[in-house]
Design an enzyme around this catalytic site. Structure first.
Site, PDB file in Angstrom:
ATOM      1  N   ASP A   1       0.813  -1.211   0.000  1.00 51.53           N
ATOM      2  CA  ASP A   1       0.000   0.000   0.000  1.00 51.53           C
ATOM      3  C   ASP A   1       0.850   1.267   0.000  1.00 51.53           C
ATOM      4  O   ASP A   1       1.899   1.332   0.623  1.00 51.53           O
ATOM      5  CB  ASP A   1      -0.897  -0.024   1.257  1.00 51.53           C
ATOM      6  CG  ASP A   1      -1.971   1.038   1.206  1.00 51.53           C
ATOM      7  OD1 ASP A   1      -2.531   1.366   2.262  1.00 51.53           O
ATOM      8  OD2 ASP A   1      -2.234   1.571   0.108  1.00 51.53           O
TER       9      ASP A   1
ATOM     10  N   GLU B   1      -3.591  -0.622  -8.276  1.00 48.53           N
ATOM     11  CA  GLU B   1      -4.404   0.535  -7.869  1.00 48.53           C
ATOM     12  C   GLU B   1      -3.609   1.821  -8.019  1.00 48.53           C
ATOM     13  O   GLU B   1      -2.421   1.874  -7.700  1.00 48.53           O
ATOM     14  CB  GLU B   1      -4.865   0.391  -6.412  1.00 48.53           C
ATOM     15  CG  GLU B   1      -5.584   1.640  -5.900  1.00 48.53           C
ATOM     16  CD  GLU B   1      -6.294   1.470  -4.577  1.00 48.53           C
ATOM     17  OE1 GLU B   1      -7.189   0.610  -4.492  1.00 48.53           O
ATOM     18  OE2 GLU B   1      -5.931   2.174  -3.615  1.00 48.53           O
TER      19      GLU B   1
HETATM   20  O1  LIG Z   1      -1.717   4.412   7.604  1.00 51.60           O
HETATM   21  C1  LIG Z   1      -1.400   4.087   6.450  1.00 51.60           C
HETATM   22  O2  LIG Z   1      -0.331   4.391   5.885  1.00 51.60           O
HETATM   23  C2  LIG Z   1      -2.389   3.277   5.632  1.00 51.60           C
HETATM   24  O3  LIG Z   1      -3.295   2.593   6.516  1.00 51.60           O
HETATM   25  C3  LIG Z   1      -3.191   4.153   4.665  1.00 51.60           C
HETATM   26  O4  LIG Z   1      -3.783   5.193   5.387  1.00 51.60           O
HETATM   27  C4  LIG Z   1      -4.230   3.304   3.932  1.00 51.60           C
HETATM   28  O5  LIG Z   1      -4.037   3.500   2.544  1.00 51.60           O
HETATM   29  C5  LIG Z   1      -5.614   3.671   4.266  1.00 51.60           C
HETATM   30  O6  LIG Z   1      -6.224   4.502   3.614  1.00 51.60           O
HETATM   31  C6  LIG Z   1      -6.227   2.997   5.434  1.00 51.60           C
HETATM   32  O7  LIG Z   1      -7.462   3.544   5.750  1.00 51.60           O
END
Ligand SMILES: O=C(O)[C@@H](O)[C@H](O)[C@H](O)C(=O)CO
EC number: 5.1.2.7
Length: 494
Positions: free
Chosen positions: A165, A274
């Site tokens: 992510d 994504e």
């Molecule tokens: O905190 C983070 O870096 C991740 O959880 C990020 O915020 C994630 O993409 C998200 O949107 C979780 O709600």
């Protein structure tokens, strides 16, 4: 299996292992002549392995009478992935709703599986950003191990995803892909030029004129001379808006294409790709969303989902902040654009956005990707507030003392002065902090500082007692997740 089942039933599974505190009956799995069962012992979770065969032989552990006791190691997880394919992550594609259930602790996925099992949505259990890894001191190997063992523990065979992510650097992309991550969230925030927003119309025009004529002509032909035809979307380009969007997003679109060609197209397996343009100062207008999407399709870039920066505020761990009528109007266009280009709308910072969940479920026709993470951490904090007030008070005070430091990582508009004084709150009321937005954000963004805090002697200030408390309260934590994430799913129409 019979001998093991009998031993479990007769409460004699101790013959296989030291004191067994808990048996995870859903984990009972037969592979050929090998039987697996996960238990919790005084040393933590372990696998009881009985029988014979390749799986028995390949799992590393202590040989005991009647079987083997195998720790939940990375090496053993890889063996289990090999014999039980459902314990390895998969890509889902665009035709099923998916939910990112970020687990910063490595202990939330069992509760997530219990919540989502049987619903018309699939879990991305192994979702962590590089930011979260840095703040928690974990690795992507840890993240995948925790998710896979949770799947084994719960006997969940419907499939789960693994999302690298908010990746910005190629080294991080290579790291996640090398480990088998099945979703890649490309964070383009550093390629989006937010400074354009602060320029005057004349300054924008002058900067735009400096672009190559061929590029300007192509954009103008495609977006001013050609009407955007997206059923359900209200799109109206003006020359001024187009110039601004080209200056803001052109470099980011080139970045998206470059990463796609270098890392996605070349893969021999499916990966959900994504595009994240949500963590920027500039809200993504529907016109800008269409421009990015149309350029990607024109360049042959296929994506699984797009995360725009919606109007208003999607802040961490609290409900939507902004004009819901405007959000609904723009959401209708964003959702229509996603349908038009055949990908899913991705909702980042999806935790606790209860006031807009029904709209999201409605306008996406239930086909979306939504990401949560902080709210799962806060459910663990809620358990601590309930059962270990002394530890909670220490964590709360530390968070107050280090809040400013934590704001470097997350955008929040927390009013610390609005948080009830710890000394004024009785132990029984400590869990109420998790119902108050400012306290929620205080504990939310300081998770890394709390988990990595060290005493002068090098011991961990909170983490050991925190994880011990959560281990003792495993069922309470799972119930809290079932309730809280269940509320998310219910309002999303799942
Ligand atoms: O905190 C983070 O870096 C991740 O959880 C990020 O915020 C994630 O993409 C998200 O949107 C979780 O709600």
């Amino acid at each position: 299996m019979n001998a093991l089942i009998e031993a479990v039933r007769a409460g004699k599974v101790n013959e296989f292992s030291s004191e067994v505190i808990k048996v995870y009956a859903s984990s009972l799995t037969q592979v050929g002549d090998t039987t697996l069962l996960m238990v919790r012992t005084t040393e933590g979770k372990q696998l009881i392995v009985v029988g014979s065969g390749d799986l028995f032989d390949q799992l590393q552990g202590e040989v005991v009478e009647g079987g083997k006791v195998a720790p939940l190691t990375h090496a053993n997880r890889l063996v289990i992935n090999q014999f039980l394919p459902y314990t390895a992550p998969q890509a889902f594609g665009t035709q099923v709703a998916t939910m990112g259930l970020g687990d910063r602790l490595g202990i939330a996925s069992p509760g997530h599986i219990q919540t989502i099992r049987g619903k018309d949505i699939r879990p991305v259990l192994a979702q962590q950003s590089i930011r979260e890894l840095a703040l928690t001191g974990r690795t992507y190997e840890d993240v995948l191990d925790a998710a896979a063992y949770a799947v084994l523990q719960e006997g969940y065979t419907d499939g789960y995803g693994a999302d690298g992510d908010h990746l910005k650097k190629e080294a991080d992309i290579e790291y996640a892909l090398r480990l088998g991550f099945t979703m890649l969230t490309l964070d383009c925030s550093e390629n989006i030029d937010n400074t354009i927003e602060s320029l005057s119309e004349a300054e924008i025009a002058a900067k735009y004129e400096q672009l190559p004529a061929s590029l300007r002509n192509r954009y103008e032909e495609r977006y001013l001379q050609t009407a955007a035809n997206v059923p359900g979307a209200t799109l109206a380009y003006t020359a001024e808006a187009l110039k601004k969007d080209v200056l803001i997003y052109d470099a980011a679109i080139n970045f998206m294409e470059a990463i796609y060609r270098k890392y996605i197209v070349t893969l021999d397996r499916a990966v959900d790709f994504e595009i994240s343009i949500d963590e920027t100062a500039t809200p993504t207008s529907p016109e800008a969303h269409y421009l990015v999407a149309n350029e990607l399709r024109d360049r042959g870039v296929t994506i699984f989902s797009m995360a725009p920066r919606f109007c208003g505020e999607f802040q961490k761990g609290i409900d939507y902040i902004g004009d819901i009528a405007q959000f609904e109007r723009e959401l209708a266009s964003h959702a229509a654009i996603a349908v038009h280009f055949e990908y899913k709308l991705s909702i980042h910072s999806g935790s606790d956005k209860f006031s807009v969940f029904p709209l999201i479920g409605q306008y996406t026709n239930g086909l979306f990707h939504i990401k949560t993470a902080g709210t799962n951490w806060l459910e663990a904090v809620r358990v601590v507030a309930k059962v270990n007030p002394t530890l909670y008070r220490r964590m709360h005070q530390y968070a107050l003392d280090h809040f400013v430091e934590a704001t470097a990582y997350y955008h929040v508009t927390t009013d610390i002065s609005a948080i009830a004084l710890l000394s004024d709150v009785a132990d029984a009321q400590l869990p109420d902090y998790m119902e108050e937005n400012n306290a929620r954000q205080l504990l939310h963004i300081t998770y890394g500082l709390l988990l990595q805090a060290k005493n002068e002697d090098g011991s961990r200030t909170f983490a050991d007692e925190f994880f011990q408390t959560l281990a003792q309260q495993e069922d309470t934590f799972a119930e809290g997740l079932r309730h809280h994430i269940g509320r998310h799913l219910e309002l999303l129409g799942k």
